[in-house]
Design a protein around this motif. Structure first.
Motif, PDB file in Angstrom:
ATOM      1  N   UNK A  26       0.840  -1.191   0.000  1.00  0.00           N
ATOM      2  CA  UNK A  26       0.000   0.000   0.000  1.00  0.00           C
ATOM      3  C   UNK A  26       0.882   1.251   0.000  1.00  0.00           C
ATOM      4  N   UNK A  27       1.668   1.421  -1.062  1.00  0.00           N
ATOM      5  CA  UNK A  27       2.560   2.568  -1.212  1.00  0.00           C
ATOM      6  C   UNK A  27       2.379   3.128  -2.619  1.00  0.00           C
ATOM      7  N   UNK A  28       2.304   4.434  -2.737  1.00  0.00           N
ATOM      8  CA  UNK A  28       2.302   5.089  -4.039  1.00  0.00           C
ATOM      9  C   UNK A  28       3.327   6.217  -3.992  1.00  0.00           C
ATOM     10  N   UNK A  29       3.690   6.734  -5.153  1.00  0.00           N
ATOM     11  CA  UNK A  29       4.601   7.866  -5.179  1.00  0.00           C
ATOM     12  C   UNK A  29       3.955   9.095  -4.534  1.00  0.00           C
ATOM     13  N   UNK A  30       2.633   9.162  -4.523  1.00  0.00           N
ATOM     14  CA  UNK A  30       1.932  10.273  -3.873  1.00  0.00           C
ATOM     15  C   UNK A  30       2.185  10.278  -2.366  1.00  0.00           C
ATOM     16  N   UNK A  62       1.984   5.533 -17.953  1.00  0.00           N
ATOM     17  CA  UNK A  62       1.839   5.784 -16.517  1.00  0.00           C
ATOM     18  C   UNK A  62       1.454   7.242 -16.318  1.00  0.00           C
ATOM     19  N   UNK A  63       0.958   7.529 -15.150  1.00  0.00           N
ATOM     20  CA  UNK A  63       0.605   8.901 -14.817  1.00  0.00           C
ATOM     21  C   UNK A  63       1.834   9.775 -14.641  1.00  0.00           C
ATOM     22  N   UNK A  64       1.590  11.098 -14.606  1.00  0.00           N
ATOM     23  CA  UNK A  64       2.690  12.062 -14.504  1.00  0.00           C
ATOM     24  C   UNK A  64       3.532  11.872 -13.255  1.00  0.00           C
ATOM     25  N   UNK A  65       2.918  11.467 -12.147  1.00  0.00           N
ATOM     26  CA  UNK A  65       3.666  11.293 -10.908  1.00  0.00           C
ATOM     27  C   UNK A  65       4.756  10.239 -11.069  1.00  0.00           C
ATOM     28  N   UNK A  67       5.929   9.335 -14.316  1.00  0.00           N
ATOM     29  CA  UNK A  67       6.738   9.732 -15.478  1.00  0.00           C
ATOM     30  C   UNK A  67       7.701  10.868 -15.157  1.00  0.00           C
ATOM     31  N   UNK A  68       7.211  11.906 -14.528  1.00  0.00           N
ATOM     32  CA  UNK A  68       8.005  13.121 -14.336  1.00  0.00           C
ATOM     33  C   UNK A  68       9.358  12.891 -13.674  1.00  0.00           C
ATOM     34  N   UNK A  69       9.452  12.093 -12.607  1.00  0.00           N
ATOM     35  CA  UNK A  69      10.769  11.915 -12.001  1.00  0.00           C
ATOM     36  C   UNK A  69      11.765  11.170 -12.901  1.00  0.00           C
ATOM     37  N   UNK A  70      11.257  10.490 -13.915  1.00  0.00           N
ATOM     38  CA  UNK A  70      12.128   9.660 -14.768  1.00  0.00           C
ATOM     39  C   UNK A  70      12.480  10.330 -16.095  1.00  0.00           C
ATOM     40  N   UNK A  71      11.870  11.475 -16.391  1.00  0.00           N
ATOM     41  CA  UNK A  71      12.133  12.139 -17.662  1.00  0.00           C
ATOM     42  C   UNK A  71      12.784  13.488 -17.419  1.00  0.00           C
ATOM     43  N   UNK A  72      13.674  13.885 -18.338  1.00  0.00           N
ATOM     44  CA  UNK A  72      14.359  15.179 -18.160  1.00  0.00           C
ATOM     45  C   UNK A  72      13.405  16.349 -18.325  1.00  0.00           C
TER      46      UNK A  72
END
Length: 72
Positions: A26-30, A62-65, A67-72
């Motif tokens: 029960x863990x999400x990046x949020x 995948x959602x932005x949460x 994607x964003x940390x993995x893309x420049x």
């Protein structure tokens, strides 16, 4: 690309191959703060480099949460 590699992005386990069975969690990046998300992204980036290489084109479904940390 027919028959290409694909993986699941997991907040708990990072990059997960579809053949791997994992226990529920029960863990999400949020749930993570910015530093924890950066650490997660570094771990997943290393896993991606290991699995597909650093210069291989890939697509995120995948959602932005996630994607964003993995893309420049």
């Amino acid at each position: 690309m027919k028959g290409g590699l694909w993986f699941i992005l997991s907040a708990c386990h990072g990059l997960v191959p579809p053949s791997r069975s994992i226990e529920p969690y029960n863990i999400t990046l949020a749930d993570m703060d910015a530093a924890e998300r950066r650490a997660w992204a570094e771990r997943v980036s290393a896993q991606l480099d290991e699995q597909i290489g650093p210069r291989t084109l890939f697509v995120f479904l995948a959602g932005r949460l996630y994607q964003d940390p993995l893309t420049p």
